[in-house]
Write a protein that holds these residues in place. Structure first.
Motif, mmCIF file in Angstrom:
data_model
loop_
_atom_site.group_PDB
_atom_site.id
_atom_site.type_symbol
_atom_site.label_atom_id
_atom_site.label_comp_id
_atom_site.label_asym_id
_atom_site.label_seq_id
_atom_site.Cartn_x
_atom_site.Cartn_y
_atom_site.Cartn_z
ATOM 1 N N ILE A 1 1.059 -1.201 0.120
ATOM 2 C CA ILE A 1 0.033 0.282 -0.088
ATOM 3 C C ILE A 1 0.646 1.149 0.352
ATOM 4 O O ILE A 1 2.078 1.657 0.708
ATOM 5 C CB ILE A 1 -1.077 0.281 1.019
ATOM 6 C CG1 ILE A 1 -2.583 -0.752 1.000
ATOM 7 C CG2 ILE A 1 -1.516 0.895 1.661
ATOM 8 C CD1 ILE A 1 -2.448 -1.544 2.261
ATOM 9 N N ASP A 2 0.830 2.440 -0.928
ATOM 10 C CA ASP A 2 1.557 3.419 -1.058
ATOM 11 C C ASP A 2 0.399 4.471 -0.525
ATOM 12 O O ASP A 2 0.922 5.028 0.541
ATOM 13 C CB ASP A 2 1.566 3.949 -2.069
ATOM 14 C CG ASP A 2 2.453 2.922 -3.413
ATOM 15 O OD1 ASP A 2 3.421 1.940 -2.854
ATOM 16 O OD2 ASP A 2 2.174 2.912 -4.277
ATOM 17 N N THR A 3 -1.111 4.358 -0.226
ATOM 18 C CA THR A 3 -2.203 5.613 -0.687
ATOM 19 C C THR A 3 -2.672 4.651 -0.427
ATOM 20 O O THR A 3 -3.761 4.061 -0.804
ATOM 21 C CB THR A 3 -1.649 6.360 -1.627
ATOM 22 O OG1 THR A 3 -0.733 7.432 -1.913
ATOM 23 C CG2 THR A 3 -2.591 7.822 -0.751
ATOM 24 N N VAL A 4 -3.945 5.455 1.429
ATOM 25 C CA VAL A 4 -5.696 4.821 1.348
ATOM 26 C C VAL A 4 -6.232 6.181 1.349
ATOM 27 O O VAL A 4 -5.830 7.124 1.291
ATOM 28 C CB VAL A 4 -5.273 4.979 3.073
ATOM 29 C CG1 VAL A 4 -6.940 4.344 3.168
ATOM 30 C CG2 VAL A 4 -4.340 3.508 3.351
ATOM 31 N N LEU A 5 -6.833 5.980 0.316
ATOM 32 C CA LEU A 5 -7.837 6.994 -0.425
ATOM 33 C C LEU A 5 -9.339 7.221 0.156
ATOM 34 O O LEU A 5 -9.677 8.416 0.188
ATOM 35 C CB LEU A 5 -7.386 7.087 -1.996
ATOM 36 C CG LEU A 5 -6.836 7.118 -2.764
ATOM 37 C CD1 LEU A 5 -7.159 6.724 -4.119
ATOM 38 C CD2 LEU A 5 -5.658 8.104 -2.605
ATOM 39 N N LYS A 6 -9.304 6.171 1.031
ATOM 40 C CA LYS A 6 -10.369 6.425 1.702
ATOM 41 C C LYS A 6 -10.551 4.941 3.122
ATOM 42 O O LYS A 6 -10.246 3.967 2.713
ATOM 43 C CB LYS A 6 -12.012 5.735 0.365
ATOM 44 C CG LYS A 6 -13.212 5.643 1.851
ATOM 45 C CD LYS A 6 -14.183 5.095 0.338
ATOM 46 C CE LYS A 6 -15.688 4.997 1.645
ATOM 47 N NZ LYS A 6 -16.837 5.164 0.576
ATOM 48 N N GLY A 7 -10.778 5.495 3.593
ATOM 49 C CA GLY A 7 -11.078 4.562 5.057
ATOM 50 C C GLY A 7 -9.421 4.531 5.499
ATOM 51 O O GLY A 7 -9.139 5.261 5.487
ATOM 52 N N ASP A 8 -9.555 3.613 6.700
ATOM 53 C CA ASP A 8 -8.675 3.726 8.172
ATOM 54 C C ASP A 8 -7.822 2.130 7.744
ATOM 55 O O ASP A 8 -8.846 0.974 8.486
ATOM 56 C CB ASP A 8 -8.856 4.061 8.591
ATOM 57 C CG ASP A 8 -8.138 3.875 10.067
ATOM 58 O OD1 ASP A 8 -6.844 4.408 9.400
ATOM 59 O OD2 ASP A 8 -8.152 4.480 11.041
ATOM 60 N N SER B 1 -5.879 15.348 -4.591
ATOM 61 C CA SER B 1 -5.442 16.966 -3.685
ATOM 62 C C SER B 1 -5.775 17.122 -2.409
ATOM 63 O O SER B 1 -4.936 17.805 -2.205
ATOM 64 C CB SER B 1 -6.294 17.767 -4.948
ATOM 65 O OG SER B 1 -8.294 17.650 -4.572
ATOM 66 N N LEU B 2 -6.723 16.492 -1.838
ATOM 67 C CA LEU B 2 -7.121 16.204 -0.296
ATOM 68 C C LEU B 2 -5.796 16.364 0.373
ATOM 69 O O LEU B 2 -5.837 16.949 1.522
ATOM 70 C CB LEU B 2 -8.200 15.176 -0.208
ATOM 71 C CG LEU B 2 -9.867 16.308 -0.677
ATOM 72 C CD1 LEU B 2 -11.103 15.300 -0.520
ATOM 73 C CD2 LEU B 2 -10.258 17.687 -0.063
ATOM 74 N N ARG B 3 -5.357 15.096 -0.081
ATOM 75 C CA ARG B 3 -4.226 14.400 0.591
ATOM 76 C C ARG B 3 -3.271 15.556 1.113
ATOM 77 O O ARG B 3 -2.105 16.450 1.517
ATOM 78 C CB ARG B 3 -3.863 13.297 -0.132
ATOM 79 C CG ARG B 3 -4.875 11.800 0.592
ATOM 80 C CD ARG B 3 -4.166 10.715 0.509
ATOM 81 N NE ARG B 3 -2.781 9.856 0.364
ATOM 82 C CZ ARG B 3 -2.734 9.813 2.335
ATOM 83 N NH1 ARG B 3 -3.677 9.826 2.586
ATOM 84 N NH2 ARG B 3 -1.294 9.640 2.517
ATOM 85 N N LEU B 4 -2.934 16.312 -0.747
ATOM 86 C CA LEU B 4 -1.812 17.607 -0.225
ATOM 87 C C LEU B 4 -2.073 18.865 0.126
ATOM 88 O O LEU B 4 -0.846 19.932 0.688
ATOM 89 C CB LEU B 4 -1.558 17.479 -2.502
ATOM 90 C CG LEU B 4 -1.084 16.344 -2.509
ATOM 91 C CD1 LEU B 4 -0.984 16.941 -4.182
ATOM 92 C CD2 LEU B 4 0.116 15.959 -2.224
ATOM 93 N N ASN B 5 -3.363 18.844 1.196
ATOM 94 C CA ASN B 5 -3.411 20.343 1.135
ATOM 95 C C ASN B 5 -3.885 19.584 2.494
ATOM 96 O O ASN B 5 -3.213 19.021 3.722
ATOM 97 C CB ASN B 5 -5.136 20.712 0.126
ATOM 98 C CG ASN B 5 -4.919 21.157 -0.819
ATOM 99 O OD1 ASN B 5 -3.909 21.234 -0.981
ATOM 100 N ND2 ASN B 5 -5.866 21.251 -1.488
#
Length: 165
Positions: free
Chosen positions: A64-71, A161-165
């Motif tokens: 896993i590199d990035t989790v876009l939704k969930g935990d 984009s939300l992760r970068l802000n």
């Protein structure tokens, strides 16, 4: 000639009397691209590290590199599915080792599982492509693989984009 006609009638009758027909139809419910995202407990981006496919068992390891939704607080997940004679038609395929993927997942009693068909995407040059995607339709609603890709692409870009802000 007469035997052929009788054989055809018997095959048709057996098809309609098949006790598994309702269960098979129930498994193929229609889910829109937006609902796929909504019904997914987790959406992750990662790299296929290992694919172990046998006749009766499939196992895929995703780093896993990035989790876009969930935990999900793991560096990798292992997705498993046992394939029996009754469920051979259920797909559980993933791209080759080394491919970057986005996977829509749901929680199960055994860990995680793809949410449904059209849950596995390949990411190339920041573009989302369905892996072995299919279209669905019911009544007046129809979604082609391209519809899923557009929706997933918008979700992917927005989540990044939300992760970068």
């Amino acid at each position: 000639m007469r035997r052929t006609g009788i054989s055809v009638v018997i095959v048709i009758c057996l098809t309609f009397l098949n006790p598994l027909l309702p269960q098979l139809n129930a498994k193929m419910s229609v889910i829109s691209p937006e609902d796929m995202i909504g019904k997914s407990d987790h959406i992750v981006v990662g790299i296929i590290k290992n694919r172990d496919y046998t006749e009766n068992h499939r196992e895929v390891t995703i780093s896993i590199d990035t989790v876009l939704k969930g935990d999900i607080n793991q560096n990798q997940i292992v997705l498993k599915r046992d394939i029996d004679a009754m469920h051979r038609w259920v797909t559980f395929d993933f791209p080759k080792e080394g491919d970057k993927v986005m996977v829509l997942l749901r929680n199960t009693t055994n860990g995680y599982s793809p949410t449904y068909a059209n849950s596995v995407c390949i990411i190339k040059n920041n573009r989302v492509y369905l892996f072995e995607g299919m279209g669905f339709g019911s009544n007046n609603m129809h979604w082609l693989p391209n519809d899923y890709e557009k929706t997933y692409q918008a979700f992917y870009e927005n989540a990044l984009s939300l992760r970068l802000n």
